[in-house]
Design an enzyme around this catalytic site. Structure first.
Site, mmCIF file in Angstrom:
data_model
loop_
_atom_site.group_PDB
_atom_site.id
_atom_site.type_symbol
_atom_site.label_atom_id
_atom_site.label_comp_id
_atom_site.label_asym_id
_atom_site.label_seq_id
_atom_site.Cartn_x
_atom_site.Cartn_y
_atom_site.Cartn_z
ATOM 1 N N HIS A 157 -12.263 1.071 -4.210
ATOM 2 C CA HIS A 157 -11.422 0.382 -5.187
ATOM 3 C C HIS A 157 -12.109 -0.928 -5.578
ATOM 4 O O HIS A 157 -12.950 -1.438 -4.838
ATOM 5 C CB HIS A 157 -10.049 0.037 -4.601
ATOM 6 C CG HIS A 157 -9.161 1.220 -4.360
ATOM 7 N ND1 HIS A 157 -8.000 1.446 -5.065
ATOM 8 C CD2 HIS A 157 -9.258 2.236 -3.459
ATOM 9 C CE1 HIS A 157 -7.419 2.540 -4.617
ATOM 10 N NE2 HIS A 157 -8.163 3.041 -3.647
ATOM 11 N N TYR B 196 0.882 -1.165 0.000
ATOM 12 C CA TYR B 196 0.000 0.000 0.000
ATOM 13 C C TYR B 196 0.919 1.213 0.000
ATOM 14 O O TYR B 196 1.384 1.663 1.042
ATOM 15 C CB TYR B 196 -0.921 -0.019 1.218
ATOM 16 C CG TYR B 196 -1.835 1.189 1.307
ATOM 17 C CD1 TYR B 196 -2.468 1.695 0.175
ATOM 18 C CD2 TYR B 196 -2.075 1.824 2.527
ATOM 19 C CE1 TYR B 196 -3.295 2.790 0.247
ATOM 20 C CE2 TYR B 196 -2.916 2.921 2.619
ATOM 21 C CZ TYR B 196 -3.517 3.405 1.469
ATOM 22 O OH TYR B 196 -4.345 4.508 1.549
#
Length: 385
Positions: free
Chosen positions: A375, A229
């Protein structure tokens, strides 16, 4: 300025109402004149509404009107040069007869794992079942602390256990409810080619990057993958320079693994960059140059990673694919009109796309209809021989 028919009708009725009741003196002094005025106002209001009804019949109302408005919106996007139509992708690989040689990875920024599970306790289970039990599931932005992972009541360690997976978590210690990654690996993964032996590392080899839970590295016998991430450049681009340094440190870290182990490497997840024109719906908009993930510095930084011997796998397999995004703003309700960005990637050693490697990439695509986050999941299919 153009108003809808309903809005004009409301304005007409409101105007007539105000005219009728804003002269209390008329009511007291001349009741007959008030009655005549009221009759005239009702007649004019009825005439206006009839005209509105006629206009609605000509332009379309109800479902038909909504369709016309949608068509206008689409044409407006096209006129602006926005890419919101999603071109269909053909399946590049249907697997082979030897199931043990297939390897499937799914990556998903869940935007808060606890929130996802509260909405739908079986969300991850449904995902892996619908995708025929991928070998690895990688999550980003879990927003968990270690206390959440260890809490038996929350049952984080039990997620997907019944489906045959073992879990690994990396949590932020710098800030609560922030960042975090997780990896779920099939327990019985590839026994025939010794892929059951895996080892886990955390971080990317630099202490200054280790307190936000942004990386989990899984070493399989024939390749290594890093679930990432990547840092966002932040509001007003306050973390832009930190982000660029992260990219450089990540590149050096993955190159070291590739050299030390002598196997291909992958890094995947929410990389927080919209690299090329086809990776953002409104490419060319002036504000993008100051928007995190779309700055020239971030795009150039990603380009340097690829130039070092790595490939953006989806774009290599689908160089002309348009409208295939992985992130849509919930604040602007951007998902339905597909006004998105591609921020999630599979990046790998260039030989993964060749014919002389034990691990070969076969296909990559998105799952844009998956709900639960801003997402959508992305998928990578490989053949391991």
């Amino acid at each position: 300025m153009k108003y809808s028919n309903k809005a004009v009708g409301v304005l007409v009725a409101s105007f007539n109402f105000c005219q009728l009741y804003s002269f209390p003196a008329m009511k007291r002094r001349n009741p007959s004149k008030l009655a005549l005025a009221s009759k005239q106002l009702r007649r004019s209001s009825r005439t206006a509404m009839l005209r509105l009804s006629s206009t609605e019949l000509q332009s379309g109302s109800g479902d038909e009107g909504a369709k016309n408005e949608k068509k206008e919106a689409v044409s407006t996007d096209a006129e602006k040069g926005w890419i919101t139509d999603r071109t269909p992708l053909s399946k590049l690989w249907c697997g082979n007869d030897n199931v043990e040689e297939r390897f499937k990875i799914i990556s998903w920024n869940v935007n808060g794992l606890r929130a996802l599970i509260r909405k739908d306790p079986l969300a991850l289970s449904k995902l892996v079942v619908s995708q025929n039990f991928p070998d690895v599931l990688c999550l980003q932005e879990t927003k968990l602390q270690t206390i959440h992972v260890e809490d038996e009541k929350l049952g984080m360690k039990e997620i997907l256990r019944d489906e045959g997976y073992v879990s690994y978590f990396s949590c932020s210690t710098a800030k609560k409810g922030y960042s975090g990654t997780a990896v779920f690996v099939k327990k019985d993964i590839r026994p025939s080619n010794d892929s059951t032996t895996v080892s886990i590392d955390y971080g990317i080899g630099k202490p200054e990057h280790e307190d936000e839970g942004r990386s989990i590295v899984v070493h399989f016998p024939k390749f290594s993958l890093a679930n990432l991430y990547c840092p966002n450049a932040g509001q007003n681009l306050k973390r832009l320079q930190y982000r660029i340094q992260w990219d450089l440190d990540l590149l050096n870290f993955m190159k070291k693994i590739e050299k030390r182990r002598g196997v291909p490497v992958l890094w995947l997840g929410d990389l927080n960059v919209a690299h090329k024109r086809l990776d953002v719906y409104n490419y060319g908009a002036k504000h993008l140059l100051k928007q995190a993930g779309c700055t020239l510095e971030e795009r150039e930084s990603f380009s340097k990673q690829l130039e070092a011997g790595f490939v953006d796998i989806f774009r290599c397999l689908h160089p002309d694919a348009q409208g295939h995004y992985t992130y849509w703003s919930t604040r602007t309700r951007a998902r339905e009109p597909n006004r998105g960005l591609r921020l999630d990637y599979f990046v790998g050693s260039s030989n993964l796309l060749g014919d002389h490697c034990n691990v070969t990439v076969k296909d990559s695509y998105m799952l844009p209809d998956q709900d639960g986050s801003d997402h959508c999941p992305i998928v990578l299919e490989m053949e391991v021989s």
